[in-house]
Design a protein around this motif. Structure first.
Motif, PDB file in Angstrom:
ATOM      1  N   GLN A   1     -65.938 -13.681  34.772  1.00  0.00           N
ATOM      2  CA  GLN A   1     -66.929 -14.571  34.159  1.00  0.00           C
ATOM      3  C   GLN A   1     -66.367 -15.960  33.844  1.00  0.00           C
ATOM      4  OE1 GLN A   1     -70.169 -13.740  33.845  1.00  0.00           O
ATOM      5  NE2 GLN A   1     -69.597 -11.877  34.921  1.00  0.00           N
ATOM      6  N   ARG A   2     -65.181 -16.277  34.345  1.00  0.00           N
ATOM      7  CA  ARG A   2     -64.566 -17.573  34.048  1.00  0.00           C
ATOM      8  C   ARG A   2     -65.439 -18.739  34.490  1.00  0.00           C
ATOM      9  NH1 ARG A   2     -61.517 -21.803  34.553  1.00  0.00           N
ATOM     10  NH2 ARG A   2     -59.651 -22.038  33.312  1.00  0.00           N
ATOM     11  N   ASP A   3     -65.987 -18.662  35.701  1.00  0.00           N
ATOM     12  CA  ASP A   3     -66.834 -19.758  36.189  1.00  0.00           C
ATOM     13  C   ASP A   3     -68.055 -19.953  35.289  1.00  0.00           C
ATOM     14  OD1 ASP A   3     -65.091 -20.185  38.298  1.00  0.00           O
ATOM     15  OD2 ASP A   3     -66.259 -18.983  39.719  1.00  0.00           O
ATOM     16  N   ARG A   4     -68.597 -18.861  34.796  1.00  0.00           N
ATOM     17  CA  ARG A   4     -69.758 -18.959  33.896  1.00  0.00           C
ATOM     18  C   ARG A   4     -69.351 -19.619  32.582  1.00  0.00           C
ATOM     19  NH1 ARG A   4     -73.667 -17.510  30.842  1.00  0.00           N
ATOM     20  NH2 ARG A   4     -75.143 -15.902  30.769  1.00  0.00           N
TER      21      ARG A   4
ATOM     22  N   VAL B   1     -66.973 -21.820  32.205  1.00  0.00           N
ATOM     23  CA  VAL B   1     -66.786 -23.246  32.505  1.00  0.00           C
ATOM     24  C   VAL B   1     -68.146 -23.941  32.535  1.00  0.00           C
ATOM     25  CG1 VAL B   1     -66.062 -24.872  34.305  1.00  0.00           C
ATOM     26  CG2 VAL B   1     -64.602 -22.936  33.711  1.00  0.00           C
ATOM     27  N   GLU B   2     -69.128 -23.295  33.125  1.00  0.00           N
ATOM     28  CA  GLU B   2     -70.485 -23.856  33.176  1.00  0.00           C
ATOM     29  C   GLU B   2     -71.070 -24.006  31.773  1.00  0.00           C
ATOM     30  OE1 GLU B   2     -74.806 -22.384  34.845  1.00  0.00           O
ATOM     31  OE2 GLU B   2     -73.020 -21.833  35.985  1.00  0.00           O
ATOM     32  N   ILE B   3     -70.853 -23.002  30.928  1.00  0.00           N
ATOM     33  CA  ILE B   3     -71.332 -23.077  29.539  1.00  0.00           C
ATOM     34  C   ILE B   3     -70.654 -24.218  28.802  1.00  0.00           C
ATOM     35  CG2 ILE B   3     -71.263 -21.849  27.322  1.00  0.00           C
ATOM     36  CD1 ILE B   3     -71.729 -19.251  28.958  1.00  0.00           C
ATOM     37  N   ARG B   4     -69.327 -24.345  28.983  1.00  0.00           N
ATOM     38  CA  ARG B   4     -68.599 -25.430  28.316  1.00  0.00           C
ATOM     39  C   ARG B   4     -69.116 -26.796  28.755  1.00  0.00           C
ATOM     40  NH1 ARG B   4     -63.019 -26.508  30.558  1.00  0.00           N
ATOM     41  NH2 ARG B   4     -64.430 -27.289  32.134  1.00  0.00           N
ATOM     42  N   ASP B   5     -69.315 -26.964  30.061  1.00  0.00           N
ATOM     43  CA  ASP B   5     -69.816 -28.245  30.575  1.00  0.00           C
ATOM     44  C   ASP B   5     -71.212 -28.541  30.045  1.00  0.00           C
ATOM     45  OD1 ASP B   5     -67.428 -28.415  31.927  1.00  0.00           O
ATOM     46  OD2 ASP B   5     -68.286 -27.885  33.888  1.00  0.00           O
ATOM     47  N   ASN B   6     -72.053 -27.521  29.951  1.00  0.00           N
ATOM     48  CA  ASN B   6     -73.396 -27.697  29.416  1.00  0.00           C
ATOM     49  C   ASN B   6     -73.343 -28.087  27.946  1.00  0.00           C
ATOM     50  OD1 ASN B   6     -75.866 -26.323  27.909  1.00  0.00           O
ATOM     51  ND2 ASN B   6     -76.524 -26.913  29.983  1.00  0.00           N
TER      52      ASN B   6
END
Length: 94
Positions: free
Chosen positions: A8-11, A13-18
Motif C-alpha cells: 500500500q506504499r503507493d496509496r 504516497v497518493e494520500i500524502r500528496d493529496n
C-alpha cells in the motif's frame, strides 16, 4: 503497533500528496482549523511512510542453521521415586 502493508506504499504516497494539496488550498482560503487537522493527518501519513522505508531497509536474512536430528533414547525412562520398592512391600501392624 500496526504496521502498514508494503503493497500500500503507493496509496500512502497518493494520500500524502493529496493532503499537501488540501493544506495549500486551506491556507489560501484562510481555513486555519482545517489546516491544523490536515497537518495532523499529514504527519500520520508521513510517519507510516517512514515506518515502511525503515522496515524495508532493515530486512536481512538470518541464517538459523539446520537443526541437528534429535537423538533417540534407547530403553524406557522410568519415574523412580524414593524407596520405590518399599511402596509395594506389605507392612505388618502390631
Amino acid at each position: 503497533m500496526l504496521w502498514p502493508d508494503p503493497a500500500q506504499r503507493d496509496r500512502l504516497v497518493e494520500i500524502r500528496d493529496n493532503l499537501l494539496a488540501r493544506i495549500a488550498e486551506a491556507e489560501r482560503e484562510g481555513w486555519l482549523g482545517e489546516v491544523e487537522g490536515l497537518q495532523m493527518s499529514l504527519a500520520g501519513a508521513e510517519e507510516k511512510l517512514t515506518q515502511l522505508d525503515r522496515r524495508q531497509s532493515n530486512r536481512s536474512v538470518v541464517d538459523l542453521g539446520i537443526p541437528a536430528p534429535a537423538t533417540r533414547v534407547v530403553g524406557a525412562v522410568r519415574n523412580k521415586s524414593v524407596n520405590s520398592s518399599a511402596a509395594h512391600t506389605p507392612v505388618s501392624l502390631p
